[in-house]
Each structure stands twice: as structure tokens, then as C-alpha cells.
Design a protein around this motif. Structure first.
Motif, PDB file in Angstrom:
ATOM      1  N   ALA A 129      69.241 -12.070  38.751  1.00 43.95           N
ATOM      2  CA  ALA A 129      70.040 -12.693  39.787  1.00 43.95           C
ATOM      3  C   ALA A 129      69.551 -14.111  40.030  1.00 43.95           C
ATOM      4  N   ALA A 130      70.450 -14.942  40.565  1.00 41.74           N
ATOM      5  CA  ALA A 130      70.067 -16.314  40.868  1.00 41.74           C
ATOM      6  C   ALA A 130      69.172 -16.369  42.092  1.00 41.74           C
ATOM      7  N   SER A 131      69.307 -15.390  42.974  1.00 43.55           N
ATOM      8  CA  SER A 131      68.528 -15.407  44.213  1.00 43.55           C
ATOM      9  C   SER A 131      67.167 -14.755  43.994  1.00 43.55           C
ATOM     10  N   PRO A 132      66.156 -15.218  44.700  1.00 45.27           N
ATOM     11  CA  PRO A 132      64.812 -14.660  44.521  1.00 45.27           C
ATOM     12  C   PRO A 132      64.651 -13.303  45.187  1.00 45.27           C
ATOM     13  N   LEU A 133      63.597 -12.613  44.789  1.00 40.98           N
ATOM     14  CA  LEU A 133      63.242 -11.348  45.427  1.00 40.98           C
ATOM     15  C   LEU A 133      62.727 -11.608  46.842  1.00 40.98           C
ATOM     16  N   ASN A 134      62.847 -10.583  47.679  1.00 41.78           N
ATOM     17  CA  ASN A 134      62.373 -10.656  49.059  1.00 41.78           C
ATOM     18  C   ASN A 134      61.286  -9.613  49.289  1.00 41.78           C
ATOM     19  N   ALA A 135      60.692  -9.660  50.470  1.00 43.38           N
ATOM     20  CA  ALA A 135      59.591  -8.747  50.796  1.00 43.38           C
ATOM     21  C   ALA A 135      59.998  -7.286  50.642  1.00 43.38           C
ATOM     22  N   ASN A 136      61.204  -6.934  51.106  1.00 42.94           N
ATOM     23  CA  ASN A 136      61.644  -5.536  51.041  1.00 42.94           C
ATOM     24  C   ASN A 136      61.986  -5.073  49.635  1.00 42.94           C
ATOM     25  N   ASP A 137      61.987  -5.989  48.669  1.00 48.54           N
ATOM     26  CA  ASP A 137      62.256  -5.623  47.277  1.00 48.54           C
ATOM     27  C   ASP A 137      60.994  -5.168  46.550  1.00 48.54           C
ATOM     28  N   VAL A 138      59.826  -5.550  47.045  1.00 46.69           N
ATOM     29  CA  VAL A 138      58.574  -5.199  46.369  1.00 46.69           C
ATOM     30  C   VAL A 138      57.673  -4.314  47.228  1.00 46.69           C
ATOM     31  N   THR A 139      57.946  -4.237  48.510  1.00 52.86           N
ATOM     32  CA  THR A 139      57.192  -3.375  49.424  1.00 52.86           C
ATOM     33  C   THR A 139      58.208  -2.492  50.132  1.00 52.86           C
ATOM     34  N   ILE A 140      58.285  -1.243  49.705  1.00 57.48           N
ATOM     35  CA  ILE A 140      59.386  -0.360  50.102  1.00 57.48           C
ATOM     36  C   ILE A 140      58.859   0.731  51.031  1.00 57.48           C
ATOM     37  N   LEU A 141      59.271   0.645  52.288  1.00 57.94           N
ATOM     38  CA  LEU A 141      58.842   1.595  53.310  1.00 57.94           C
ATOM     39  C   LEU A 141      59.947   2.605  53.577  1.00 57.94           C
ATOM     40  N   PHE A 142      59.593   3.894  53.545  1.00 53.13           N
ATOM     41  CA  PHE A 142      60.546   4.961  53.837  1.00 53.13           C
ATOM     42  C   PHE A 142      60.599   5.208  55.340  1.00 53.13           C
ATOM     43  N   PRO A 143      61.756   5.592  55.868  1.00 51.60           N
ATOM     44  CA  PRO A 143      61.832   5.980  57.282  1.00 51.60           C
ATOM     45  C   PRO A 143      61.084   7.288  57.502  1.00 51.60           C
ATOM     46  N   LEU A 144      60.929   7.643  58.737  1.00 53.47           N
ATOM     47  CA  LEU A 144      60.235   8.886  59.070  1.00 53.47           C
ATOM     48  C   LEU A 144      61.130  10.087  58.796  1.00 53.47           C
ATOM     49  N   PRO A 145      60.628  11.135  58.104  1.00 50.89           N
ATOM     50  CA  PRO A 145      61.443  12.342  57.894  1.00 50.89           C
ATOM     51  C   PRO A 145      61.743  13.020  59.231  1.00 50.89           C
ATOM     52  N   LYS A 146      63.002  13.376  59.434  1.00 54.85           N
ATOM     53  CA  LYS A 146      63.380  14.000  60.699  1.00 54.85           C
ATOM     54  C   LYS A 146      64.043  15.359  60.495  1.00 54.85           C
ATOM     55  N   ASP A 147      65.248  15.338  59.917  1.00 48.05           N
ATOM     56  CA  ASP A 147      66.001  16.590  59.802  1.00 48.05           C
ATOM     57  C   ASP A 147      65.765  17.320  58.487  1.00 48.05           C
ATOM     58  N   ASP A 148      65.678  16.566  57.379  1.00 48.23           N
ATOM     59  CA  ASP A 148      65.436  17.184  56.084  1.00 48.23           C
ATOM     60  C   ASP A 148      64.752  16.162  55.184  1.00 48.23           C
ATOM     61  N   VAL A 149      64.387  16.591  53.978  1.00 48.33           N
ATOM     62  CA  VAL A 149      63.646  15.710  53.066  1.00 48.33           C
ATOM     63  C   VAL A 149      64.472  15.372  51.824  1.00 48.33           C
ATOM     64  N   SER A 150      65.788  15.534  51.885  1.00 47.17           N
ATOM     65  CA  SER A 150      66.621  15.289  50.703  1.00 47.17           C
ATOM     66  C   SER A 150      66.623  13.822  50.290  1.00 47.17           C
ATOM     67  N   SER A 151      66.338  12.914  51.218  1.00 46.54           N
ATOM     68  CA  SER A 151      66.319  11.492  50.891  1.00 46.54           C
ATOM     69  C   SER A 151      64.902  10.980  50.645  1.00 46.54           C
ATOM     70  N   PHE A 152      63.977  11.895  50.413  1.00 45.73           N
ATOM     71  CA  PHE A 152      62.575  11.531  50.203  1.00 45.73           C
ATOM     72  C   PHE A 152      62.109  12.033  48.838  1.00 45.73           C
ATOM     73  N   ILE A 153      61.073  11.404  48.318  1.00 46.86           N
ATOM     74  CA  ILE A 153      60.563  11.741  46.991  1.00 46.86           C
ATOM     75  C   ILE A 153      59.306  12.587  47.145  1.00 46.86           C
ATOM     76  N   ARG A 154      59.388  13.807  46.666  1.00 49.30           N
ATOM     77  CA  ARG A 154      58.249  14.720  46.711  1.00 49.30           C
ATOM     78  C   ARG A 154      57.310  14.392  45.546  1.00 49.30           C
ATOM     79  N   LEU A 155      56.021  14.274  45.818  1.00 51.37           N
ATOM     80  CA  LEU A 155      55.060  13.906  44.782  1.00 51.37           C
ATOM     81  C   LEU A 155      55.103  14.860  43.602  1.00 51.37           C
TER      82      LEU A 155
END
Length: 441
Positions: free
Chosen positions: A33-59
Motif C-alpha cells: 500500500a502507499a500508506s505506511p503501517l500504523n501502531a495497531n498494525d504491528v502491536t495487536i491487542l485482543f479485547p477481553l473475552p466476555k461471552d465466548d472465545v470464538s473470536s480468540f486464538i487458543r494456543l
């Protein structure tokens, strides 16, 4: 079907998905892309699990491109065994000992989930001075934490964390300081491989912004919970992240690990310890902290009672950079232990925490773990109106009891996604280096 065959078939499918993603990027002309990378592109924080873990990566679900699990049960048990060994035991002035321990449920690999992913183009730091001395170790760090399920189905994160570090190293450089004591070897990075990783994260960012996952997602802005992981397309975004990790990582790349743990039944003290993994044998062992006395491997933090930090660090972050380990009495440096044991002035608090948060001056080989994990909350306590540019106020730690640098920290009786100033400063270095490498600046 045997587990081995299942893992092989899964790895082939992942490779096909990633190949299709790369082809689509080339056909659409969006490989860069012509635009540069941003902080959230290289440091990725997941939200807190609440109802289920389907959107989370199990080790335990991650499988490398070679068809093997990235972190097998055997490897993870070795890690936990070292964490619970006498290496993590610390004895206070009264003779009372404390060490890390895990409940049986926390010893199951399947209960650990990724709280954050960090791309790093060069540990221990990317400033010119550090690179000249130490070389460059590109890494992908997985920050994982246990999430337990109660009898009523509620999810309960735990105030423990592990860092699993995958390195991209070409070899050791012949350039090295001459020391009278053992020195840190200078490392040469595997730039083509880490560049391929960055290419896929650029394509990922571009697909987010062009609504390939369903809705348009922009990652620009202050460092915070990854925008793609807190919306309606979180499951698709999670799947893409998993595919990228499985495409580029292998179990044999795990070169280092770290743990932050607690005694099983107590809210404190927290104990920090780093480990090394032999990539040839797979053996894992705790390593002495360079910022302690050279022999001690663990460090303890507590807020109740006396002796808040044990052992007291012997930092070297005010001496000239060196890969040679100075004797403790020759070191010159600061640590947050001073702020934890005295009523420091506002100016002194700013001076100490500012130096700790600066990755060009403080790093693993001259600064203790507790300093890096406490600088932001100590500064906020003393200077509540301090400004943190480039960092979302919502993820800043507010409580002393939140000792997470990046991940899910315990605060106010519950957990919250957390990022410190130190993490933001390291991310800023990585963003600049990544954009320079990809000619996106």
C-alpha cells in the motif's frame, strides 16, 4: 483420523488459504500500500473475552507450516515446570519463601489464549546504538493468558501471563566487543523472511480498510484494542491472523519465553522470570537476569507490607551501552524500586519513569522486568494529568495492581485490556523500522 494426519491436512489448508491471499493481493495491485503501517498494525491487542472465545486464538490450536503444533503440550508443560521450579522461589528477610504456581486447570494448554501479538524487527532494541552493539533479532511475540470457564459457563481470565517468542535469525556476527566477562553475542537478522511476514500484515491491513471482511475497518490512530477484533467481523479477522501466524511460524523458532505468575491462592506477589529454549534440543531453562546480581533468575513485586521489590535491581541504564556485563558495583542506573519504596517527588518520578520507558536507553540487558511493568502506573499515580500521545487513554493502566505491560491486566476487581507507555514507545520504533524496510515512509 490420527492427530498427526489431521495436523498435516490442516497445515496444507492454511498454506492454500495464505497462497490465495497472496495471489489476490498481487492481482489487485495491493501487495504494498502507499500508506505506511500504523501502531495497531504491528502491536495487536485482543479485547477481553466476555461471552465466548470464538473470536480468540487458543494456543493449543496453532499449527505451523510444517504440520506441527507451534507449542505442543510437552513444550508447554516444560515451560510451566520451569516456572514452578525453585528458580522462581524468592525468600524475604523473615525467611518466608514464595514462588509461582498454577492450578491444574491452568496447566492445560487449551486454557491459554492469545491476548496480544507483537511484531518486533529487532530485539533488544532498534535504536542505532543498540543495533550496533547487539545486532538485530526480528521476533513475533505471542502474549498468552489463561482463561478459565466456571461451572456456570462464565469466562474468567487469570492474572498470569506467558510470552512465547519466535525469532527470525540468520546467524551470529563476527563483530563483538572484547570483554573480560561473557558477553552477549551480536545477532544477524533474517531480513527476507521477516519482510515476507510484514508483507502479509500490510495485505491484512489493506483488506481491513477495503472491507474485505465485511465492513470497512481503519487501523490508524492511537494504539488500542485492534479495531478489527472488537466489531462484528471479529471472527473473520481472528481467522486471518491465525492463518498468517501459521504460515510464517514453526515450533523450532521458539527461542525464548517469559512468565509472570502468582502463588495459587494469593492476589500478590507477582513474580517475573525469563527463560531460554535450546532450538536444537528443545530444553527450556530459566536465565539469570542481567539487571540483578548476575545469578538470580526471578524478581518479586508486591504492594502490601515491606520489601516491595525482591531482589533489588542493579540497573545499568545510565552507563554507555555495552554487550559486556559489568559487575553490580560498577553499574550506574535507575529503577522503579526507588519510587516504590520512597515518597519520590513529581520531578524524580518523571525522570525515572521516562528513562525506563525509553527503549533506546533501557532494555532487557540493563533494566529489570519490574521497572518496565510499573513505570506507567507509577507515573500516573504521581502525575495524574500526564499526557500519553499515541496511546488510547482507555487502555492505560490506572491501578497499581494492574502490572500488565500488554494484555489483560487486573484492575478494580476485574480485567481490562492494557497497554503501557513502554509498549507504545517500543511499537513506535517498530513502526518506523517496518516502514523503512518496506519503503512506505
Amino acid at each position: 483420523m490420527s492427530e498427526h494426519n489431521f495436523l498435516r491436512i490442516r497445515s496444507i489448508c492454511v498454506a492454500m488459504i495464505c497462497a490465495q491471499m497472496s495471489l489476490l493481493g498481487l492481482l489487485s495491485g495491493t501487495a504494498h500500500a502507499a500508506s505506511p503501517l500504523n501502531a495497531n498494525d504491528v502491536t495487536i491487542l485482543f479485547p477481553l473475552p466476555k461471552d465466548d472465545v470464538s473470536s480468540f486464538i487458543r494456543l493449543s490450536d496453532l499449527v505451523g507450516s510444517d504440520g506441527k503444533r507451534l507449542v505442543s503440550d510437552e513444550t508447554f508443560q516444560r515451560f510451566l515446570d520451569v516456572a514452578e521450579s525453585s528458580d522462581s522461589k524468592i525468600v524475604d528477610a523473615t525467611g518466608q519463601s514464595t514462588q509461582i504456581s498454577f492450578s491444574p486447570q491452568m496447566r492445560e494448554t487449551k486454557t491459554w489464549f492469545i491476548a496480544g501479538i507483537r511484531l518486533d524487527l529487532g530485539a533488544p532494541g532498534l535504536s542505532p546504538g543498540i543495533e550496533t552493539k547487539f545486532g538485530q533479532i526480528p521476533q513475533i511475540r505471542l502474549i498468552v493468558q489463561p482463561v478459565l470457564t466456571g461451572a456456570d459457563g462464565t469466562l474468567k481470565p487469570e492474572d498470569r501471563a506467558a510470552h512465547i517468542i519466535f525469532s527470525f535469525v540468520k546467524g551470529l556476527s563476527g563483530q563483538q566487543e572484547v570483554c573480560s566477562v561473557p558477553a552477549v553475542a551480536r545477532v544477524d537478522p533474517d531480513i527476507p523472511v521477516i519482510r515476507a511476514v510484514l508483507d502479509d500484515f500490510v495485505a491484512f491491513r489493506d483488506d481491513l480498510s477495503s472491507a474485505k471482511f465485511g465492513s470497512e475497518i481503519q487501523t490508524a490512530g492511537p494504539l488500542t484494542i485492534h479495531p478489527g477484533l472488537k466489531g462484528p467481523d471479529a471472527k473473520k479477522v481472528r481467522d486471518r491472523l491465525e492463518a498468517i501466524l501459521e504460515k510464517h511460524l514453526k515450533a523450532g523458532q521458539v527461542s525464548a519465553l517469559a512468565v509472570m505468575g502468582l502463588p495459587t491462592t494469593q492476589p500478590e506477589p507477582w513474580i517475573f522470570m525469563a527463560m531460554r529454549r535450546d532450538v536444537q534440543t528443545g530444553a527450556i531453562q530459566a536465565v539469570p537476569s542481567p539487571a540483578l546480581d548476575g545469578r538470580q533468575k526471578a524478581q518479586l513485586l508486591k504492594f502490601l507490607g515491606s520489601e516491595r521489590v525482591l531482589p533489588l535491581p542493579k540497573s545499568d541504564n545510565q552507563n554507555p551501552l555495552s554487550t559486556c556485563f559489568r559487575s553490580p558495583d560498577a553499574r550506574v542506573g535507575v529503577s522503579t524500586s526507588e519510587l516504590l519504596s520512597t515518597a519520590a517527588s513529581e520531578q524524580r518520578t518523571k525522570e525515572i519513569t521516562g528513562l525506563i520507558a525509553d527503549p533506546s536507553k533501557s532494555h532487557f540487558f540493563n533494566t529489570d522486568c519490574i521497572s518496565c511493568h510499573t513505570e506507567t502506573r507509577l507515573l500516573r499515580t504521581k502525575v495524574p494529568d500526564f499526557s500519553f500521545p499515541g496511546l488510547d487513554q482507555a487502555v492505560l493502566p490506572k491501578s497499581s495492581w494492574n502490572v500488565r505491560n500488554f494484555g489483560w491486566g487486573f484492575e478494580g476487581g476485574s480485567f481490562k485490556p492494557t497497554v503501557t507507555r513502554r509498549t507504545a514507545a517500543e511499537t513506535e520504533e517498530v513502526v518506523k523500522a517496518a516502514n523503512d524496510l518496506l519503503n512506505l515512509n
